[in-house]
Write a protein that holds these residues in place. Structure first.
Motif, short mmCIF file in Angstrom:
data_model
loop_
_atom_site.label_atom_id
_atom_site.label_comp_id
_atom_site.label_asym_id
_atom_site.label_seq_id
_atom_site.Cartn_x
_atom_site.Cartn_y
_atom_site.Cartn_z
N LEU A 1 0.84 -1.21 0.00
CA LEU A 1 0.00 0.00 0.00
C LEU A 1 0.87 1.26 0.00
O LEU A 1 0.49 2.28 -0.57
CB LEU A 1 -0.96 -0.02 1.19
N ILE A 2 2.05 1.17 0.61
CA ILE A 2 2.98 2.31 0.58
C ILE A 2 3.53 2.47 -0.84
O ILE A 2 3.60 3.58 -1.38
CB ILE A 2 4.13 2.12 1.59
N LEU A 3 3.89 1.34 -1.45
CA LEU A 3 4.41 1.42 -2.83
C LEU A 3 3.34 2.00 -3.75
O LEU A 3 3.64 2.82 -4.63
CB LEU A 3 4.83 0.01 -3.30
N SER A 4 2.12 1.61 -3.48
CA SER A 4 1.02 2.13 -4.30
C SER A 4 0.88 3.64 -4.11
O SER A 4 0.65 4.39 -5.08
CB SER A 4 -0.24 1.39 -3.90
N HIS A 5 1.07 4.12 -2.87
CA HIS A 5 1.01 5.56 -2.60
C HIS A 5 2.11 6.28 -3.39
O HIS A 5 1.85 7.28 -4.07
CB HIS A 5 1.18 5.82 -1.09
N ILE A 6 3.32 5.75 -3.33
CA ILE A 6 4.44 6.40 -4.04
C ILE A 6 4.18 6.38 -5.56
O ILE A 6 4.35 7.38 -6.25
CB ILE A 6 5.78 5.70 -3.71
N ALA A 7 3.72 5.21 -6.05
CA ALA A 7 3.49 5.07 -7.49
C ALA A 7 2.46 6.08 -7.99
O ALA A 7 2.68 6.75 -9.01
CB ALA A 7 3.05 3.65 -7.81
N THR A 8 1.36 6.20 -7.26
CA THR A 8 0.29 7.05 -7.78
C THR A 8 0.43 8.51 -7.37
O THR A 8 0.28 9.40 -8.19
CB THR A 8 -1.10 6.51 -7.37
N VAL B 1 3.19 10.14 -6.05
CA VAL B 1 4.46 10.82 -6.33
C VAL B 1 4.80 10.71 -7.82
O VAL B 1 5.18 11.68 -8.46
CB VAL B 1 5.61 10.22 -5.48
N LEU B 2 4.64 9.50 -8.36
CA LEU B 2 5.08 9.29 -9.75
C LEU B 2 3.96 9.49 -10.77
O LEU B 2 4.22 9.48 -11.97
CB LEU B 2 5.66 7.87 -9.89
N GLY B 3 2.74 9.65 -10.28
CA GLY B 3 1.62 9.91 -11.20
C GLY B 3 1.22 8.72 -12.04
O GLY B 3 0.60 8.87 -13.10
N LEU B 4 1.57 7.51 -11.58
CA LEU B 4 1.14 6.31 -12.33
C LEU B 4 -0.35 6.07 -12.10
O LEU B 4 -0.91 6.54 -11.11
CB LEU B 4 1.97 5.10 -11.86
N PRO B 5 -1.00 5.32 -13.01
CA PRO B 5 -2.45 5.12 -12.84
C PRO B 5 -2.77 4.40 -11.53
O PRO B 5 -2.01 3.53 -11.10
CB PRO B 5 -2.83 4.24 -14.03
N LYS B 6 -3.87 4.78 -10.92
CA LYS B 6 -4.31 4.18 -9.65
C LYS B 6 -4.69 2.71 -9.90
O LYS B 6 -5.38 2.42 -10.88
CB LYS B 6 -5.50 4.97 -9.11
N SER B 7 -4.24 1.82 -9.02
CA SER B 7 -4.48 0.40 -9.27
C SER B 7 -5.72 -0.13 -8.55
O SER B 7 -6.13 -1.25 -8.76
CB SER B 7 -3.26 -0.42 -8.85
N TYR B 8 -6.30 0.68 -7.66
CA TYR B 8 -7.52 0.20 -6.98
C TYR B 8 -8.45 1.35 -6.70
O TYR B 8 -8.05 2.50 -6.80
CB TYR B 8 -7.16 -0.51 -5.67
#
Ligand SMILES: Cc1cc2nc3c(=O)[nH]c(=O)nc-3n(C[C@H](O)[C@H](O)[C@H](O)COP(=O)(O)OP(=O)(O)OC[C@H]3O[C@@H](n4cnc5c(N)ncnc54)[C@H](O)[C@@H]3O)c2cc1C
Length: 386
Positions: free
Chosen positions: A370-377, A379-386
């Protein structure tokens, strides 16, 4: 012993002296019987270490998160565990930031003195897991009362707490525009609630954490236990999470330093094939790597605490600090166990206990993914996975 980080040296020194009275045998005995380390918690309370985040006007020392991280890091570096009482430091933040003046005046001075234990924080539910907005525990308003029904799981220290900050639904998820709406925070007086609609069932886990399952069956509480505005509770809980993550990360740093101290000392001392095992690069390199990883994580955690204390955005640093520190402490735990060979598995060395304890932090209070998901979306602006 490897070199110490000397931020807040006086605080660190007094925590170290206090912890010296609680040696491994103390923690082993509580771990074995899964009992609560009351004497240790009382000593930390009496020394004012649990009230450093409470402003002076409410009886605390108002020192800030940097001081709190130094305290918890030293507790963990000594071989102890702050989990029995760390929540007393930060759970009150919800009341401090969002409570009414009356709630602050009623509760905070007593939390600061320790006469009121606010160790419990009830969010997680068996069906919703990390997807908090799907929680089902519901508080129905009836006149001047809320009637609560539902179930919580993994609620730590509920049996050792006078108050609990509880997240409930007050409006059904399908009756609000956004799923984060309709959640509210209630301050539950456990002394009134147990046996009158609240049942606590302890869960035995692989570590001594006093965690429990809670069952609410028409528990009635007065409406003035609502913190802030009805329906806005999700926001209130979220903004307490940075402090929690930074504090837990500092416990991981303390654990990591404990493992490195112990591994280093043992590797210097233990002789096999006529020389110290630490003379072998196969033994010393992993310890050196663990040291580098813990030092790097500690830098991020310190930065997060600095930003928090300066009232600046720190969500990313808090999350990264928790991620890096929990992984570094787990790596250090594994290295320490390996360095000790068979002795690492013996209870009396404390390694196996700390090994079990430090594993938790990759799951709670928030799991690594869930932390990686926070950073991905975020900070990095990647598409939200959930
Ligand atoms: C000892 C202990 C003490 C605790 N104390 C408290 C407490 O005091 N109060 C409280 O409210 N809670 C507490 N918790 C609960 C803790 O916060 C949760 O266990 C944690 O947040 C993970 O939630 P979960 O167990 O429901 O896992 P789940 O949400 O079921 O997730 C299971 C796994 O799937 C992964 N996963 C889920 N969704 C995704 C996704 N979209 N993408 C990638 N991976 C995903 C997760 O990372 C995790 O590894 C405690 C837990 C433990 C074990």
């Amino acid at each position: 012993m490897v070199e110490r980080d000397e931020s807040f040296p006086e605080i660190r020194d007094s925590v170290r002296r206090l912890c010296a009275d609680f040696q491994g045998t103390y923690w082993q005995a509580h771990d074995r019987c899964r009992t609560y380390p009351t004497e240790f918690v009382q000593r930390l309370t009496d020394h004012g270490f649990l009230s450093v985040l409470i402003p002076e006007e409410f009886g605390g020392s108002g020192l800030g998160l940097g001081a709190a991280t130094a305290i918890l890091e030293e507790v963990h570096r000594s071989g102890g565990n702050g989990a029995a009482c760390h929540a007393q430091m930060y759970v009150m933040g919800t009341v401090l930031r969002h409570g009414s003046e009356a709630q602050k005046r009623t509760y905070l001075p007593r939390v600061a003195s320790g006469s009121l234990r606010l160790h419990a924080f009830g969010v997680t539910e068996p069906a919703s897991g990390t997807d908090t907005t799907r929680l089902r525990t519901f508080a129905r308003r009836e006149g001047d009362r809320y009637v609560i029904n539902g179930q919580k799981i993994w609620i730590s220290r509920a049996e050792h707490s006078d108050l609990m900050v509880l997240l409930v639904r007050t409006t059904a998820r399908d009756s609000v525009t956004k799923p984060t709406q309709g959640l509210s925070v209630l301050l539950i007086d456990m002394r009134e609630a147990i046996g009158r609609g609240l049942t606590i069932r302890p869960i035995r886990t692989m570590l001594n954490h006093g965690t429990t399952e809670l069952f609410f069956d028409n528990l009635e509480v007065p409406v003035d236990c609502l913190v802030g505005e009805e329906g806005e509770g999700f926001k209130y809980i979220l903004d307490g999470m940075n402090a929690e993550r930074i504090l837990i990360a500092s416990e991981c740093i303390g654990d990591g330093r404990f493992f490195i101290d112990r591994a280093t000392a043992y590797a210097k001392d233990r002789e096999v094939f006529g020389r110290p095992i630490g003379q072998n690069q196969g033994v010393q390199f992993p310890i050196a790597r663990a040291y580098a990883q813990i030092s790097a994580a500690a830098g991020v955690v310190a930065r997060a605490a600095e930003l928090f204390d300066a009232d600046r955005p720190c969500g990313t640093e808090a999350n990264m600090g928790k991620l890096l520190a929990s992984e570094a402490s787990w790596f250090a735990a594994d290295v320490c166990l390996q360095t000790h060979g068979g002795f690492g598995f013996a209870e009396e060395y404390d390694i196996e206990r700390k090994f079990r304890e430090t594993r938790l932090y990759q799951v709670a209070p928030i799991s690594t993914n869930l932390i990686l998901s926070h950073i991905a979306t975020h900070v990095l602006g990647l598409p939200k996975s959930y």
